[in-house]
Design an enzyme around this catalytic site. Structure first.
Site, PDB file in Angstrom:
ATOM      1  N   SER A 186       0.783  -1.231   0.000  1.00 14.45           N
ATOM      2  CA  SER A 186       0.000   0.000   0.000  1.00 14.45           C
ATOM      3  C   SER A 186       0.814   1.278   0.000  1.00 14.45           C
ATOM      4  O   SER A 186       0.309   2.331  -0.384  1.00 14.45           O
ATOM      5  CB  SER A 186      -0.942   0.011   1.205  1.00 14.45           C
ATOM      6  N   HIS A 214      -5.508  -3.828  -1.809  1.00 12.73           N
ATOM      7  CA  HIS A 214      -5.254  -2.834  -2.857  1.00 12.73           C
ATOM      8  C   HIS A 214      -5.181  -3.459  -4.246  1.00 12.73           C
ATOM      9  O   HIS A 214      -4.926  -2.741  -5.217  1.00 12.73           O
ATOM     10  CB  HIS A 214      -3.966  -2.069  -2.555  1.00 12.73           C
ATOM     11  N   LYS A 244     -12.335  -0.152  -0.443  1.00  9.98           N
ATOM     12  CA  LYS A 244     -11.470   0.562  -1.374  1.00  9.98           C
ATOM     13  C   LYS A 244     -12.129   0.571  -2.758  1.00  9.98           C
ATOM     14  O   LYS A 244     -13.018   1.363  -2.992  1.00  9.98           O
ATOM     15  CB  LYS A 244     -10.074  -0.051  -1.362  1.00  9.98           C
TER      16      LYS A 244
END
Length: 396
Positions: A186, A214, A244
């Site tokens: 990240s 991610h 996300k």
């Protein structure tokens, strides 16, 4: 009355953090977290959100959330094992399993909870965990909670992983050995070497665990890092977040049915915390539906990512070796990093400073997250401001 010792501890340590440029100021956003946000009445181009595909403010997700809230209410009302499992939770988990190409999946209240839950439910003091040294804090905490022996290996160093896996196996000290890695890291945006990790895992009979917070929605046509490398059948634990690219909140573990059944009876956040809201479950299902039927948002995100990276690199900023939309501008000194971020905000770009302990000392940075919702005009304006502030501070 506040304890004198507590007061001294807090005052001394807070001042120390401020002196070293390590104190984090929270800036409340006044309105939706989109490509442009408002803070203290000022409009700012937002380059600090994990809302990769812009789905957090997508009308389709909002409508799905509202409809489910009208039908089920605002909360699930209980933990999953009593009567907090609504049919919409089951439908979400079925969609997640299909999306991740696994037999089953289980949803949690956050991605952080996933790592606290899954690692400690399977690993214990008789086991060992090989963990990449740059793994996310939630992985580190999940490993600690399990009481297993934690054996860190150098970041993405396959020779070090192989050597330590061999040592752990030959020692005969452990019942089970797991290897854990982020799919996408990240802070630097690099991708784990999953093919090599899986090869080493097969050689030494390691349990494989990939936290793809991610990577999901970003790589593998949205299905994540494991799918990107074609390894869906060879990774035991696929961890993902719903907060996300999916645009809502929560997390999940995907894997074999027996594994998911075990997590349902032994993972503590599942057993002792109320289920995600029905509205959240519905919004997540809509996001997965969008990702499963179209690649338009992913393509726009990648186009914006390449454009911003190229612009920052041409200006002379150190953007590291990112392979994903995560685009750091590495400044180094913590105080300089804080000042740089503050000046960007003053000029109209919200790019939050990230310093120790989130990243190693001396590697302070602002992390840029271009999304599918940014326009070229927004990115051009951001680059103009980066150039102005960078030259002013003699960083470029």
């Amino acid at each position: 009355m506040t304890s004198r010792r507590l007061k001294e501890f807090l005052n001394n340590n807070l001042e120390d953090l401020k002196d070293k440029g390590l104190y984090n100021v929270i800036n409340p956003v006044e309105g939706p977290n989109g490509p442009v946000i408002q803070i203290e009445g000022k409009q700012l181009i937002n380059l600090s959100s994990n809302n990769y595909l812009g789905l957090a403010t997508d009308e389709r997700l909002i409508n799905a959330c509202n409809e489910a809230t009208e039908k089920y209410g605002v909360g699930a009302g209980a933990v999953r094992t009593i009567n907090g499992t609504l049919d919409i939770h089951i439908k979400l988990e079925e969609k997640l399993a299909e999306f991740k190409h696994t037999e089953a999946a289980i949803a949690y209240q956050s991605g952080f909870n996933c790592n606290m839950a899954a690692i400690s439910a399977v690993m214990d003091k008789h086991d060992a965990i090989l963990s990449d040294e740059l793994n996310h804090a939630s992985i580190i905490d999940g490993c600690r909670l399990s009481k297993a022996k934690i054996i860190p290996f150098k970041h993405s160093d396959m020779e070090d992983l192989r050597a330590k896996a061999g040592e752990a196996q030959k020692s005969g000290l452990y019942n089970k050995i797991m290897v854990i890695t982020d799919g996408v890291f990240s802070m630097d945006g690099d991708i784990a070497k999953l093919p090599e990790i899986v090869e080493i895992a097969e050689e030494f009979d390691l349990i494989t665990y990939v936290d793809d917070a991610h990577g999901s929605g970003v790589l593998g046509n949205g299905m994540g890092t494991v799918k990107h490398f074609g390894l869906s059948e060879k990774v035991d634990f696929q961890i993902g977040t719903l907060s996300k690219a999916i645009g809502a909140v929560g997390g999940y573990v995907a894997g074999k049915k027996d594994l998911i059944d075990w997590l349902k009876v032994r993972s503590r956040p599942f057993l002792f915390s109320t289920a995600i809201t029905p509205g959240t479950a519905a919004a997540c299902m809509k996001a997965i539906e969008i990702l499963s039927t179209s690649t338009e948002l992913q393509q726009q995100m990648w186009e914006n990512s390449r454009y911003l990276k190229q612009g920052l690199k041409e200006l002379g900023f150190n953007i590291g070796e990112s392979e994903t939309p995560i685009t750091p501008c590495i400044i180094g000194d913590e105080n300089q990093t804080q000042i740089f971020s503050e000046r960007l905000i003053e000029e109209g770009v919200y790019a939050k400073s990230i310093v120790f302990p989130t990243v190693p000392r001396g590697t302070g940075r602002v992390r840029n997250m271009p999304t599918a919702a940014h326009t070229k005009e927004m990115l051009d304006e951001a680059l103009r401001i980066y150039k102005k502030v960078g030259k002013e501070m003699k960083l470029i």
